[in-house]
Motif scaffolding. Structure first.
Motif, PDB file in Angstrom:
ATOM      1  N   SER A  59     -33.722  -0.574 -21.815  1.00 62.81           N
ATOM      2  CA  SER A  59     -34.613  -1.049 -20.751  1.00 62.81           C
ATOM      3  C   SER A  59     -35.690  -0.025 -20.433  1.00 62.81           C
ATOM      4  CB  SER A  59     -33.806  -1.367 -19.488  1.00 62.81           C
ATOM      5  OG  SER A  59     -32.944  -2.465 -19.691  1.00 62.81           O
ATOM      6  N   ARG A 119     -38.678  -0.191 -22.750  1.00 60.48           N
ATOM      7  CA  ARG A 119     -39.562  -1.346 -22.589  1.00 60.48           C
ATOM      8  C   ARG A 119     -40.347  -1.306 -21.279  1.00 60.48           C
ATOM      9  NH1 ARG A 119     -35.395  -2.769 -25.685  1.00 60.48           N
ATOM     10  NH2 ARG A 119     -35.671  -4.343 -27.317  1.00 60.48           N
ATOM     11  N   THR A 165     -39.139  -8.383 -22.489  1.00 59.50           N
ATOM     12  CA  THR A 165     -39.283  -7.385 -21.427  1.00 59.50           C
ATOM     13  C   THR A 165     -38.930  -7.973 -20.064  1.00 59.50           C
ATOM     14  OG1 THR A 165     -40.986  -6.210 -22.671  1.00 59.50           O
ATOM     15  CG2 THR A 165     -40.899  -5.794 -20.309  1.00 59.50           C
ATOM     16  N   HIS A 200     -35.356  -7.376 -19.080  1.00 61.81           N
ATOM     17  CA  HIS A 200     -35.113  -5.993 -18.655  1.00 61.81           C
ATOM     18  C   HIS A 200     -35.703  -5.739 -17.265  1.00 61.81           C
ATOM     19  CE1 HIS A 200     -33.522  -4.567 -22.544  1.00 61.81           C
ATOM     20  NE2 HIS A 200     -34.322  -5.477 -23.048  1.00 61.81           N
ATOM     21  N   ASP A 203     -48.152  -4.543 -27.999  1.00 63.78           N
ATOM     22  CA  ASP A 203     -47.713  -3.230 -28.473  1.00 63.78           C
ATOM     23  C   ASP A 203     -48.743  -2.593 -29.399  1.00 63.78           C
ATOM     24  OD1 ASP A 203     -47.290  -4.998 -30.530  1.00 63.78           O
ATOM     25  OD2 ASP A 203     -45.234  -4.367 -30.958  1.00 63.78           O
TER      26      ASP A 203
END
Length: 354
Positions: free
Chosen positions: A48, A51, A91, A94, A318
């Motif tokens: 987590s 991210r 994401t 998380h 990303d």
């Protein structure tokens, strides 16, 4: 109206807000006996942290996303999150676990060979048989009466060794353990599964329970009614009667890149959320989370390049993070190679450089 929101998508940890979540509707109430004082859920781990980065000063989700997430929490329904690669689907799971203090995210990555059973549990029958044979060999009697459990059942019997040592709950099986606070389960890229998996999920998602046949068969034997098994967290937990039934329905986030359609019965049981690629304040918040406040100003040129220098198709976010990091390491601010290197990393959305 915002008072009803349990999850607010602001990035601050607020575990006490879970206590304000209202009881589930009658058709989504489950009666598994809570494992109070028996099982400690592991805290958020590095998966987590990688991210999420650090908490940015800007909101990380838009109001529509936040409201649909809360609808799933209130109704105790899975959240089906669709969107292009890099739009923040995984994401989100998380972020939920972090903000609501729900501990380590249980992750179930799906591929074409994934079956429902692998998400629920695995049974190592071969390992159990080998250990039973080894125990009998070490005992030197060949009768199987000298075992680690003291409950031998005769020569050649695999029950010479406790069965619980050879069962490990998968991510879905662990998520369904009867906890007072729900676990967060990420079922990642469900659209890559075999055609049967979405249908196979229906009963488990609806009933919140499952049985382990290997344990159910021995549940009426002395000392086998409750058996300790390993969980996806790497911890042991008691299972009684060979069945697991949840108490608080888990927060299930299922992601899809839209590569296939799902059966209508599954869609009916889910809250559907489509995420657009991050832009504007959301993109700035992502950059701040990973590179610190003010990073959006230092990398204003790369942000502009990321959002405008393409053919209209969205890029995975990303790619921007990679470009910012590498250009700082290799070609600092003001370097003539900075834009060239960033273009190389980002590529064209249609060029295959993804």
């Amino acid at each position: 109206m915002s008072e009803w929101l349990v999850y607010r998508g602001i990035g601050d940890p607020e575990p006490a807000r879970m206590d304000s979540l209202r009881p589930p509707p009658p058709w989504r109430r489950f009666d598994g006996d809570p494992l109070d004082g028996v099982y400690d859920v592991p805290v958020i781990d590095s998966a987590s942290e990688r991210r999420l980065g650090k908490r940015p000063p800007l909101p990380t989700q838009d109001p529509r996303t936040v409201e649909l997430v809360n609808a799933a929490l209130y109704l105790r329904r899975p959240l089906l999150v669709t969107g292009d690669p890099g739009s923040g689907k995984s994401t989100l799971a998380h972020a939920l676990a972090y903000e609501l203090g729900l501990g380590r995210v249980l992750q179930w990555p799906v591929v074409s060979r994934t079956e429902l059973k692998t998400g629920l549990y695995q049974y190592d029958a071969i390992g159990r048989l080998q250990d039973a044979q080894l125990n009998r060999s070490m005992a030197g009697t060949g009768t199987g009466t000298e075992t680690e459990t003291g409950a031998g059942t005769g020569a050649g019997s695999p029950h010479d060794v406790s069965i619980g040592q050879y069962i490990r709950l998968g991510p879905l099986g662990t998520a369904l353990l009867p906890m007072r606070r729900p676990r967060v389960l990420l079922i990642d890229e469900l659209d890559k599964s075999d055609i049967d998996l979405p249908n196979d999920l229906l009963n488990v998602v609806e009933e919140g329970e499952f049985g382990i046949p290997e344990l159910e068969r021995v549940a009426d034997r002395p000392g086998q009614g409750t058996v300790d098994v390993l969980t996806d967290d790497g911890l042991r937990v008691p299972v009684t009667g060979g069945r697991i039934r949840c108490h608080a329905f888990p927060v299930i986030v299922m992601t899809s890149n839209g590569e296939r359609e799902f059966p209508a019965p599954l869609l009916r049981r889910c809250i559907h959320l489509h995420l657009d690629p991050p832009r504007g304040d959301q993109l700035v918040a992502m950059v701040q989370a990973h590179f610190g406040e003010g990073a959006e100003e230092t990398n204003e040129d790369l942000l502009a390049l990321f959002t405008t220098d393409d053919t209209g198709s969205p890029r995975p976010s990303d790619q921007l993070l990679n470009a910012i990091f590498l250009t700082h390491e290799v070609a600092g601010p003001g370097s003539p190679r900075r834009t060239e290197l960033a273009r190389l990393l980002m590529g064209s959305p249609n060029s295959g450089q993804r």
